[in-house]
Design a protein around this motif. Structure first.
Motif, PDB file in Angstrom:
ATOM      1  N   ARG A 202       0.849  -1.196   0.000  1.00  0.00           N
ATOM      2  CA  ARG A 202       0.000   0.000   0.000  1.00  0.00           C
ATOM      3  C   ARG A 202       0.883   1.244   0.000  1.00  0.00           C
ATOM      4  O   ARG A 202       1.902   1.278   0.699  1.00  0.00           O
ATOM      5  N   ASN A 203       0.456   2.259  -0.759  1.00  0.00           N
ATOM      6  CA  ASN A 203       1.190   3.527  -0.805  1.00  0.00           C
ATOM      7  C   ASN A 203       1.340   4.137   0.562  1.00  0.00           C
ATOM      8  O   ASN A 203       2.342   4.771   0.861  1.00  0.00           O
ATOM      9  N   ALA A 204       0.295   3.961   1.372  1.00  0.00           N
ATOM     10  CA  ALA A 204       0.323   4.478   2.743  1.00  0.00           C
ATOM     11  C   ALA A 204      -0.569   3.593   3.599  1.00  0.00           C
ATOM     12  O   ALA A 204      -1.528   3.003   3.103  1.00  0.00           O
ATOM     13  N   CYS A 205      -0.216   3.494   4.881  1.00  0.00           N
ATOM     14  CA  CYS A 205      -1.005   2.680   5.822  1.00  0.00           C
ATOM     15  C   CYS A 205      -1.059   3.422   7.151  1.00  0.00           C
ATOM     16  O   CYS A 205      -0.115   4.140   7.491  1.00  0.00           O
ATOM     17  N   SER A 206      -2.112   3.211   7.921  1.00  0.00           N
ATOM     18  CA  SER A 206      -2.072   3.695   9.302  1.00  0.00           C
ATOM     19  C   SER A 206      -1.052   2.812  10.020  1.00  0.00           C
ATOM     20  O   SER A 206       0.063   3.229  10.285  1.00  0.00           O
ATOM     21  N   SER A 207      -1.416   1.552  10.272  1.00  0.00           N
ATOM     22  CA  SER A 207      -0.486   0.570  10.833  1.00  0.00           C
ATOM     23  C   SER A 207      -0.682  -0.710  10.025  1.00  0.00           C
ATOM     24  O   SER A 207      -1.825  -1.161   9.864  1.00  0.00           O
TER      25      SER A 207
ATOM     26  N   GLN B 262       4.174   4.443   6.687  1.00  0.00           N
ATOM     27  CA  GLN B 262       3.268   4.070   7.782  1.00  0.00           C
ATOM     28  C   GLN B 262       3.055   5.304   8.665  1.00  0.00           C
ATOM     29  O   GLN B 262       4.017   5.923   9.130  1.00  0.00           O
ATOM     30  N   ILE B 263       1.783   5.617   8.879  1.00  0.00           N
ATOM     31  CA  ILE B 263       1.465   6.900   9.515  1.00  0.00           C
ATOM     32  C   ILE B 263       1.221   6.761  11.024  1.00  0.00           C
ATOM     33  O   ILE B 263       1.557   7.642  11.793  1.00  0.00           O
ATOM     34  N   LYS B 264       0.650   5.629  11.431  1.00  0.00           N
ATOM     35  CA  LYS B 264       0.362   5.450  12.871  1.00  0.00           C
ATOM     36  C   LYS B 264       0.949   4.140  13.367  1.00  0.00           C
ATOM     37  O   LYS B 264       0.229   3.253  13.834  1.00  0.00           O
ATOM     38  N   GLY B 265       2.266   4.008  13.230  1.00  0.00           N
ATOM     39  CA  GLY B 265       2.937   2.776  13.625  1.00  0.00           C
ATOM     40  C   GLY B 265       2.840   2.550  15.129  1.00  0.00           C
ATOM     41  O   GLY B 265       2.968   3.485  15.912  1.00  0.00           O
TER      42      GLY B 265
ATOM     43  N   ALA C 295       7.972   5.181  15.026  1.00  0.00           N
ATOM     44  CA  ALA C 295       8.140   6.281  14.076  1.00  0.00           C
ATOM     45  C   ALA C 295       8.725   5.777  12.761  1.00  0.00           C
ATOM     46  O   ALA C 295       9.631   4.942  12.761  1.00  0.00           O
ATOM     47  N   SER C 296       8.195   6.272  11.658  1.00  0.00           N
ATOM     48  CA  SER C 296       8.731   5.903  10.346  1.00  0.00           C
ATOM     49  C   SER C 296       8.820   7.144   9.481  1.00  0.00           C
ATOM     50  O   SER C 296       7.896   7.943   9.465  1.00  0.00           O
TER      51      SER C 296
END
Ligand SMILES: Nc1ncnc2c1ncn2[C@@H]1O[C@H](COP(=O)(O)OP(=O)(O)OP(=O)(O)O)[C@@H](O)[C@H]1O
Ligand SMILES: O=C(O)CCCC[C@@H]1SC[C@@H]2NC(=O)N[C@@H]21
Length: 238
Positions: A7-12, A36-39, A48-49
């Motif tokens: 996925r281009n972006a993921c929460s977790s 990853q936005i909410k790792g 954090a990523s």
């Protein structure tokens, strides 16, 4: 057989893999993103990523495929990731008990294993965060990346695809408990070295001896001798 989704972006990835598992899949299902936005880390910490520099990857395995206790399975996952990285670099790769991966003294990998029931099926959800290309770690003093620790710039996609294949191979052939413990202990960070620990809010010297079959670590402490601890009962400072 395995499936690997991007996925281009993921929460977790540990959370979003649930959506992927709603449909019938092979025995090993992977999901990864470089954004990853909410790792999530262990004990409710955040992970954090930095986008397009680090990998957030989750592989789901049916628990019915795994006969081992949860912590031995945890240990084995750490061994598998340690083996993968050790094959890629000449630098020293160790496992900081219970399951951080340390490259040349810095934490490069964090692992979060959770159990979830999805569509009547129980899974181990194995989340692995790997710092790959990040160069600065301003707020996390003990963190590093493969770039900072080895000087190498790995191709993110190739790295992930190879990791997924490697892990599936490892998870398909899980050795017995004694072998897992032996492999774990032979790769244990700071084993048999004098270290400084925090215990009951005080510091003391000690030497890590081994992890045991009950999920405890044995440490020879300067003041109180050889004792075993569960995770979070004692903290390795340096
Ligand atoms: N990208 C990252 N790389 C390394 N650490 C990170 C990253 N993002 C967040 N962290 C967090 O930084 C903290 C420092 O890691 P450290 O290993 O010292 O903590 P810990 O795992 O809680 O320690 P211990 O297992 O010794 O009690 C952890 O909470 C870890 O999850
Ligand atoms: O050391 C830790 O605290 C564990 C960190 C685990 C991070 C990974 S990144 C992929 C997966 N998705 C998450 O939200 N967490 C794990």
């Amino acid at each position: 057989m395995s499936d690997l989704f991007y996925r281009n972006a993921c929460s977790s990835t540990n959370d979003e893999i649930t959506e992927v598992l709603l449909y019938p899949r092979s025995n090993f299902v992977g999901l990864y993103t470089f954004n990853q936005i909410k790792g999530r880390g262990q004990y409710g910490n955040s992970w954090a990523s930095v986008a397009e520099q680090n990998l957030a990857y989750t592989v789901a395995v049916k628990t019915s495929c795994i006969l081992h206790s949860d912590f031995l399975f945890n240990y084995y996952t750490a061994i598998a990731v340690q083996n993968y990285l050790a094959n890629l670099t000449e630098k020293i790769v160790k496992i900081k008990w219970p399951n951080d991966i340390i490259v040349k003294n810095k934490k490069v990998v964090g692992i979060l294993i959770e159990k979830k029931k999805i569509n009547q099926e129980n899974y181990f959800i194995i989340g692995i965060g790997i710092n790959i290309l990040q160069e600065e770690f301003d707020e996390i003093s003990n963190a590093g990346s493969l770039l900072t620790q080895t000087g190498e710039r790995f191709n993110l996609k190739q790295f992930t695809e190879n990791l997924h294949s490697f892990l599936i191979e490892k998870l398909t052939h899980i050795p017995g408990d004694d072998e897992i413990l032996a492999q774990f202990n032979s790769n244990l960070f700071k084993k048999d070295e004098i270290s400084v620990f925090e215990l009951d809010k005080t510091r003391q010297n000690g030497i890590i001896r081994n992890a045991d079959e009950n999920g405890e670590i044995w440490i020879e402490l300067e003041k109180s001798g050889l004792k075993s601890f569960y995770h979070k009962e004692i903290k390795l400072l340096y």
